[in-house]
Design a protein around this motif. Structure first.
Motif, mmCIF file in Angstrom:
data_model
loop_
_atom_site.group_PDB
_atom_site.id
_atom_site.type_symbol
_atom_site.label_atom_id
_atom_site.label_comp_id
_atom_site.label_asym_id
_atom_site.label_seq_id
_atom_site.Cartn_x
_atom_site.Cartn_y
_atom_site.Cartn_z
ATOM 1 N N ASP A 61 31.909 32.826 44.866
ATOM 2 C CA ASP A 61 32.618 31.620 44.044
ATOM 3 C C ASP A 61 34.285 31.094 43.348
ATOM 4 N N GLU A 62 35.188 30.659 43.298
ATOM 5 C CA GLU A 62 36.586 30.962 43.010
ATOM 6 C C GLU A 62 36.722 31.115 41.349
ATOM 7 N N ILE A 63 37.189 31.414 40.365
ATOM 8 C CA ILE A 63 37.167 31.393 39.673
ATOM 9 C C ILE A 63 38.639 31.257 38.194
ATOM 10 N N LEU A 64 38.704 30.841 37.351
ATOM 11 C CA LEU A 64 39.757 30.903 36.852
ATOM 12 C C LEU A 64 39.302 31.965 35.605
ATOM 13 N N THR A 65 40.071 32.790 34.955
ATOM 14 C CA THR A 65 39.866 33.515 33.338
ATOM 15 C C THR A 65 40.608 33.014 31.901
ATOM 16 N N THR A 66 40.470 33.296 31.153
ATOM 17 C CA THR A 66 40.996 33.399 30.247
ATOM 18 C C THR A 66 42.577 33.511 30.348
ATOM 19 N N SER A 67 42.388 34.593 30.566
ATOM 20 C CA SER A 67 44.103 35.004 31.116
ATOM 21 C C SER A 67 44.988 34.152 31.817
ATOM 22 N N ARG A 72 38.099 35.209 43.578
ATOM 23 C CA ARG A 72 37.474 34.697 44.177
ATOM 24 C C ARG A 72 36.170 36.247 43.665
ATOM 25 N N VAL A 73 34.908 36.193 43.361
ATOM 26 C CA VAL A 73 33.056 36.703 42.614
ATOM 27 C C VAL A 73 33.308 37.484 44.142
ATOM 28 N N VAL A 74 33.189 38.790 44.008
ATOM 29 C CA VAL A 74 33.144 39.809 44.781
ATOM 30 C C VAL A 74 31.848 40.275 44.774
ATOM 31 N N ALA A 85 37.818 39.561 43.732
ATOM 32 C CA ALA A 85 39.166 40.151 44.351
ATOM 33 C C ALA A 85 40.537 38.969 43.470
ATOM 34 N N LEU A 86 41.540 39.627 43.605
ATOM 35 C CA LEU A 86 42.923 38.340 43.362
ATOM 36 C C LEU A 86 43.141 38.808 45.124
ATOM 37 N N ASN A 87 42.809 39.417 45.524
ATOM 38 C CA ASN A 87 43.349 39.016 47.257
ATOM 39 C C ASN A 87 43.383 40.098 47.886
ATOM 40 N N ASP A 88 43.596 40.481 49.363
ATOM 41 C CA ASP A 88 42.819 40.890 50.058
ATOM 42 C C ASP A 88 42.439 42.647 49.594
ATOM 43 N N THR A 89 43.491 43.178 48.878
ATOM 44 C CA THR A 89 43.682 44.188 48.274
ATOM 45 C C THR A 89 43.280 44.595 46.981
ATOM 46 N N ASN A 90 43.721 43.853 46.304
ATOM 47 C CA ASN A 90 43.311 44.333 44.910
ATOM 48 C C ASN A 90 41.325 43.710 44.240
ATOM 49 N N GLU A 91 41.348 44.380 43.236
ATOM 50 C CA GLU A 91 39.263 43.759 42.404
ATOM 51 C C GLU A 91 40.016 44.557 41.177
ATOM 52 N N VAL A 92 39.316 43.444 40.430
ATOM 53 C CA VAL A 92 38.606 43.465 38.970
ATOM 54 C C VAL A 92 38.005 43.703 38.713
ATOM 55 N N ILE A 93 37.171 43.971 37.305
ATOM 56 C CA ILE A 93 36.302 43.896 36.829
ATOM 57 C C ILE A 93 36.567 43.669 36.023
ATOM 58 N N ILE A 94 36.229 42.383 35.386
ATOM 59 C CA ILE A 94 35.859 41.665 33.939
ATOM 60 C C ILE A 94 34.633 40.947 33.498
ATOM 61 N N ARG A 96 32.010 38.429 32.406
ATOM 62 C CA ARG A 96 31.030 37.034 32.364
ATOM 63 C C ARG A 96 32.414 36.196 31.442
ATOM 64 N N ASP A 97 32.392 36.756 30.265
ATOM 65 C CA ASP A 97 32.744 35.669 29.512
ATOM 66 C C ASP A 97 33.739 34.739 29.173
ATOM 67 N N PHE A 98 34.886 35.885 29.495
ATOM 68 C CA PHE A 98 35.826 35.881 30.082
ATOM 69 C C PHE A 98 36.692 34.307 31.584
ATOM 70 N N ILE A 99 35.421 33.855 31.784
ATOM 71 C CA ILE A 99 35.601 32.569 32.355
ATOM 72 C C ILE A 99 35.781 31.655 32.121
ATOM 73 N N THR A 100 36.040 30.989 32.956
ATOM 74 C CA THR A 100 36.704 30.064 32.114
ATOM 75 C C THR A 100 36.683 28.425 32.901
ATOM 76 N N ALA A 101 36.926 28.528 34.049
ATOM 77 C CA ALA A 101 35.751 27.665 34.972
ATOM 78 C C ALA A 101 35.910 28.199 36.207
ATOM 79 N N ILE A 102 35.281 27.186 37.047
ATOM 80 C CA ILE A 102 35.195 27.401 38.570
ATOM 81 C C ILE A 102 36.101 26.895 39.261
ATOM 82 N N LEU A 103 36.577 26.911 40.113
ATOM 83 C CA LEU A 103 37.607 26.214 40.950
ATOM 84 C C LEU A 103 36.627 25.720 42.387
ATOM 85 N N PRO A 104 36.747 24.413 42.488
ATOM 86 C CA PRO A 104 36.967 24.250 43.887
ATOM 87 C C PRO A 104 37.305 25.387 44.910
#
Length: 111
Positions: A61-67, A72-74, A85-94, A96-104
């Motif tokens: 799923d592609e998501i938008l966070t509050t920040s 994309r959810v890995v 995954a923000l792009n091919d090389t960067n991954e971030v752990i957050i 779940r509560d900070f997700i605003t929307a699921i994008l198309p």
């Protein structure tokens, strides 16, 4: 004891009438009902919708966070965290509560 100023001003020293407390109770119930309908109920609806959004997350799923991060959810971890995954090389752990929307799908490529 009178809670209304006009009764206190109108008292000329004669026998003071006892104010009916049921009118005060009705007024408090009325304001409590307005408070519930205008503030509490919509907030509960928003919280329920957000909880459904969080539980429906899945890998890919592609998501938008509050920040404002778009990713994309890995991996979805059961402890309440997700890896995005923000792009091919960067991954971030957050959380779940900070997700605003699921994008198309395909939103990240269009950006």
């Amino acid at each position: 004891m009178s809670f209304f100023i006009f009764e206190a001003v109108a008292d000329t020293g004669a026998t003071a009438q006892s104010s009916p407390y049921y009118s005060l109770v009705v007024m408090l119930v009325f304001f409590g009902l307005i408070f519930y309908l205008m503030i509490l109920r919509p907030q509960q609806k928003r919280a329920k919708i957000h909880q459904e959004l969080i539980t429906s997350l899945s890998k890919g799923d592609e998501i938008l966070t509050t920040s404002g991060l778009v990713g994309r959810v890995v991996k979805v971890v059961e402890t309440g965290y997700i890896v995005i995954a923000l792009n091919d090389t960067n991954e971030v752990i957050i959380k779940r509560d900070f997700i605003t929307a699921i994008l198309p799908n395909g939103t990240m490529k269009r950006l």
